[in-house]
Write a protein that holds these residues in place. Structure first.
Motif, PDB file in Angstrom:
ATOM      1  N   LEU A  15     -33.192  17.196 -22.456  1.00 50.37           N
ATOM      2  CA  LEU A  15     -31.792  16.759 -22.466  1.00 50.37           C
ATOM      3  C   LEU A  15     -31.180  16.852 -23.873  1.00 50.37           C
ATOM      4  O   LEU A  15     -29.981  17.618 -23.961  1.00 50.37           O
ATOM      5  N   GLN A  16     -31.715  16.643 -25.165  1.00 48.90           N
ATOM      6  CA  GLN A  16     -31.104  16.880 -26.472  1.00 48.90           C
ATOM      7  C   GLN A  16     -30.988  18.361 -26.566  1.00 48.90           C
ATOM      8  O   GLN A  16     -29.956  18.780 -27.024  1.00 48.90           O
ATOM      9  N   GLU A  17     -31.955  19.189 -26.427  1.00 53.22           N
ATOM     10  CA  GLU A  17     -31.702  20.609 -26.587  1.00 53.22           C
ATOM     11  C   GLU A  17     -30.681  21.304 -25.556  1.00 53.22           C
ATOM     12  O   GLU A  17     -29.821  22.151 -25.811  1.00 53.22           O
ATOM     13  N   MET A  18     -30.528  20.821 -24.519  1.00 54.73           N
ATOM     14  CA  MET A  18     -29.343  21.168 -23.517  1.00 54.73           C
ATOM     15  C   MET A  18     -28.052  20.789 -23.787  1.00 54.73           C
ATOM     16  O   MET A  18     -27.075  21.446 -23.797  1.00 54.73           O
ATOM     17  N   PHE A  19     -27.870  19.451 -24.028  1.00 60.66           N
ATOM     18  CA  PHE A  19     -26.511  18.755 -24.024  1.00 60.66           C
ATOM     19  C   PHE A  19     -25.786  18.836 -25.361  1.00 60.66           C
ATOM     20  O   PHE A  19     -24.729  18.983 -25.730  1.00 60.66           O
ATOM     21  N   ALA A  20     -26.879  19.000 -26.727  1.00 62.26           N
ATOM     22  CA  ALA A  20     -26.323  19.152 -27.940  1.00 62.26           C
ATOM     23  C   ALA A  20     -25.265  19.743 -28.146  1.00 62.26           C
ATOM     24  O   ALA A  20     -25.289  21.011 -27.728  1.00 62.26           O
ATOM     25  N   GLY A  21     -24.059  19.538 -28.781  1.00 59.27           N
ATOM     26  CA  GLY A  21     -22.902  20.353 -28.975  1.00 59.27           C
ATOM     27  C   GLY A  21     -21.568  19.742 -28.839  1.00 59.27           C
ATOM     28  O   GLY A  21     -21.736  18.703 -28.308  1.00 59.27           O
ATOM     29  N   THR A  22     -20.527  20.462 -28.920  1.00 60.64           N
ATOM     30  CA  THR A  22     -19.147  20.199 -28.621  1.00 60.64           C
ATOM     31  C   THR A  22     -18.598  20.700 -27.324  1.00 60.64           C
ATOM     32  O   THR A  22     -18.958  22.239 -27.441  1.00 60.64           O
ATOM     33  N   THR A  46     -24.592  14.332 -29.670  1.00 64.67           N
ATOM     34  CA  THR A  46     -25.337  14.718 -31.079  1.00 64.67           C
ATOM     35  C   THR A  46     -26.759  13.857 -30.661  1.00 64.67           C
ATOM     36  O   THR A  46     -26.818  12.874 -30.588  1.00 64.67           O
ATOM     37  N   ALA A  47     -27.692  14.505 -30.765  1.00 58.46           N
ATOM     38  CA  ALA A  47     -29.122  14.454 -30.801  1.00 58.46           C
ATOM     39  C   ALA A  47     -29.656  13.558 -31.938  1.00 58.46           C
ATOM     40  O   ALA A  47     -29.077  13.635 -32.842  1.00 58.46           O
ATOM     41  N   VAL A  48     -30.342  12.462 -31.439  1.00 58.30           N
ATOM     42  CA  VAL A  48     -31.043  11.562 -32.644  1.00 58.30           C
ATOM     43  C   VAL A  48     -32.252  12.113 -32.611  1.00 58.30           C
ATOM     44  O   VAL A  48     -33.239  11.842 -31.810  1.00 58.30           O
ATOM     45  N   PRO A  49     -32.774  12.804 -33.603  1.00 63.12           N
ATOM     46  CA  PRO A  49     -34.119  13.819 -33.563  1.00 63.12           C
ATOM     47  C   PRO A  49     -35.094  12.847 -33.557  1.00 63.12           C
ATOM     48  O   PRO A  49     -36.287  13.405 -32.821  1.00 63.12           O
ATOM     49  N   THR A  50     -35.199  11.620 -33.941  1.00 62.38           N
ATOM     50  CA  THR A  50     -36.532  10.978 -33.877  1.00 62.38           C
ATOM     51  C   THR A  50     -36.566   9.789 -32.920  1.00 62.38           C
ATOM     52  O   THR A  50     -37.455   8.963 -32.709  1.00 62.38           O
ATOM     53  N   ARG A  51     -35.403   9.871 -31.896  1.00 61.92           N
ATOM     54  CA  ARG A  51     -35.443   8.912 -30.864  1.00 61.92           C
ATOM     55  C   ARG A  51     -35.056   9.607 -29.382  1.00 61.92           C
ATOM     56  O   ARG A  51     -34.335  10.671 -29.564  1.00 61.92           O
ATOM     57  N   PRO A  52     -35.553   9.042 -28.325  1.00 61.59           N
ATOM     58  CA  PRO A  52     -34.958   9.700 -27.213  1.00 61.59           C
ATOM     59  C   PRO A  52     -33.607   9.350 -26.664  1.00 61.59           C
ATOM     60  O   PRO A  52     -33.358   8.784 -25.777  1.00 61.59           O
ATOM     61  N   VAL A  53     -32.910   9.814 -27.845  1.00 68.46           N
ATOM     62  CA  VAL A  53     -31.282   9.305 -27.301  1.00 68.46           C
ATOM     63  C   VAL A  53     -30.184  10.294 -27.876  1.00 68.46           C
ATOM     64  O   VAL A  53     -30.852  11.159 -28.833  1.00 68.46           O
ATOM     65  N   ILE A  54     -28.979  10.389 -27.455  1.00 61.15           N
ATOM     66  CA  ILE A  54     -28.157  11.413 -27.828  1.00 61.15           C
ATOM     67  C   ILE A  54     -26.877  10.471 -27.816  1.00 61.15           C
ATOM     68  O   ILE A  54     -26.446   9.700 -26.756  1.00 61.15           O
ATOM     69  N   ALA A  55     -26.251  10.546 -28.753  1.00 58.42           N
ATOM     70  CA  ALA A  55     -25.054   9.946 -29.138  1.00 58.42           C
ATOM     71  C   ALA A  55     -23.836  10.799 -28.339  1.00 58.42           C
ATOM     72  O   ALA A  55     -23.896  11.907 -28.239  1.00 58.42           O
ATOM     73  N   TYR A  56     -22.880  10.023 -27.778  1.00 55.90           N
ATOM     74  CA  TYR A  56     -21.816  10.450 -26.858  1.00 55.90           C
ATOM     75  C   TYR A  56     -20.515  10.125 -27.248  1.00 55.90           C
ATOM     76  O   TYR A  56     -20.434   8.962 -27.348  1.00 55.90           O
ATOM     77  N   ALA A 162     -13.737  17.705 -14.455  1.00 56.42           N
ATOM     78  CA  ALA A 162     -13.320  18.763 -15.504  1.00 56.42           C
ATOM     79  C   ALA A 162     -14.580  19.511 -15.512  1.00 56.42           C
ATOM     80  O   ALA A 162     -15.628  19.709 -14.990  1.00 56.42           O
ATOM     81  N   THR A 163     -14.124  20.737 -16.352  1.00 53.09           N
ATOM     82  CA  THR A 163     -14.867  21.928 -16.686  1.00 53.09           C
ATOM     83  C   THR A 163     -14.821  22.186 -18.092  1.00 53.09           C
ATOM     84  O   THR A 163     -13.713  22.412 -18.491  1.00 53.09           O
ATOM     85  N   LEU A 164     -15.819  21.979 -18.854  1.00 52.79           N
ATOM     86  CA  LEU A 164     -15.662  21.886 -20.381  1.00 52.79           C
ATOM     87  C   LEU A 164     -16.672  23.181 -20.590  1.00 52.79           C
ATOM     88  O   LEU A 164     -17.728  23.370 -20.424  1.00 52.79           O
ATOM     89  N   VAL A 165     -16.182  23.818 -21.605  1.00 56.04           N
ATOM     90  CA  VAL A 165     -17.017  24.925 -22.226  1.00 56.04           C
ATOM     91  C   VAL A 165     -17.588  24.660 -23.685  1.00 56.04           C
ATOM     92  O   VAL A 165     -16.800  24.056 -24.600  1.00 56.04           O
ATOM     93  N   LYS A 166     -18.876  24.845 -23.988  1.00 56.01           N
ATOM     94  CA  LYS A 166     -19.399  24.771 -25.396  1.00 56.01           C
ATOM     95  C   LYS A 166     -18.775  25.536 -26.288  1.00 56.01           C
ATOM     96  O   LYS A 166     -18.730  26.814 -26.347  1.00 56.01           O
ATOM     97  N   LYS A 167     -18.323  24.748 -27.563  1.00 53.41           N
ATOM     98  CA  LYS A 167     -17.721  25.464 -28.552  1.00 53.41           C
ATOM     99  C   LYS A 167     -18.957  25.890 -29.424  1.00 53.41           C
ATOM    100  O   LYS A 167     -19.910  25.120 -29.669  1.00 53.41           O
ATOM    101  N   GLN A 168     -18.841  27.288 -29.910  1.00 51.57           N
ATOM    102  CA  GLN A 168     -19.908  27.732 -30.733  1.00 51.57           C
ATOM    103  C   GLN A 168     -19.818  27.306 -32.249  1.00 51.57           C
ATOM    104  O   GLN A 168     -18.596  27.309 -32.617  1.00 51.57           O
ATOM    105  N   PRO A 169     -21.060  27.090 -32.661  1.00 51.22           N
ATOM    106  CA  PRO A 169     -21.028  26.601 -33.988  1.00 51.22           C
ATOM    107  C   PRO A 169     -20.597  27.424 -35.114  1.00 51.22           C
ATOM    108  O   PRO A 169     -20.494  28.636 -34.779  1.00 51.22           O
TER     109      PRO A 169
END
Length: 169
Positions: A15-22, A46-56, A162-169
């Motif tokens: 989930l962190q790998e898939m959802f991380a981003g804007t 925003t993935a919290v790398p050391t925890r099974p958590v994603i900030a939203y 809604a349909t949202l598109v990932k912004k590229q970094p």
């Protein structure tokens, strides 16, 4: 002593790998007790790398004037096979949702287990929330539907999409 971070559950890492981003885009809202409306939206995971958590965090604004409309923030976390969303909204409402992630359809389905609100909020009172988030195969498009029930409309009914598109970094 070695204070190495604990190994994260596979579901949390996925989930962190898939959802991380804007993600940004447009949505629409409707409900039996209100007039239909449109909005622009930005969601940040925003993935919290050391925890099974994603900030939203989520912010919406009026599509023409740019006036802020709604904001919410919280955390997605993983406990076993269960995904939990703990959320606080700018309206004074808090929400605890639990659900599952289906890897085949890339869909996260969440249902409220607790909805609370601050005193003084205008009626009606939200009593149930269901959220469905689906990521496209390439991970660049997030589509969602939010359904809810209130004390005056007890049937769970679609409120937002809604349909949202990932912004590229």
């Amino acid at each position: 002593t070695n204070m190495a971070a604990p190994e994260l559950p596979a579901l949390a890492v996925a989930l962190q790998e898939m959802f991380a981003g804007t993600f940004a885009g447009a949505g629409q809202g409707d409900y039996p007790t209100i007039n239909p409306f449109a909005y622009k939206e930005e969601v940040v995971f925003t993935a919290v790398p050391t925890r099974p958590v994603i900030a939203y965090t989520q912010r919406t604004k009026h599509p023409e004037s740019g006036r802020p409309m709604h904001a919410e923030s919280g955390f997605l976390s993983v406990r076993g096979d269960t995904v939990i969303l703990s959320l606080s909204q700018s309206t004074g409402m808090t929400e605890m949702d639990e659900g599952t992630y289906d890897a085949a359809s890339r869909t996260l389905r969440l249902k409220s287990t607790n909805v609370s609100r601050a005193g003084g909020n205008k009626p009606p009172t939200v009593t149930d929330v269901e959220r469905t988030w689906t990521l496209s195969e390439d991970g660049n498009t997030l589509s969602y539907v939010v359904c809810m029930a209130t004390d005056t409309h007890p049937q769970v009914t679609q409120h937002l999409s809604a349909t949202l598109v990932k912004k590229q970094p």
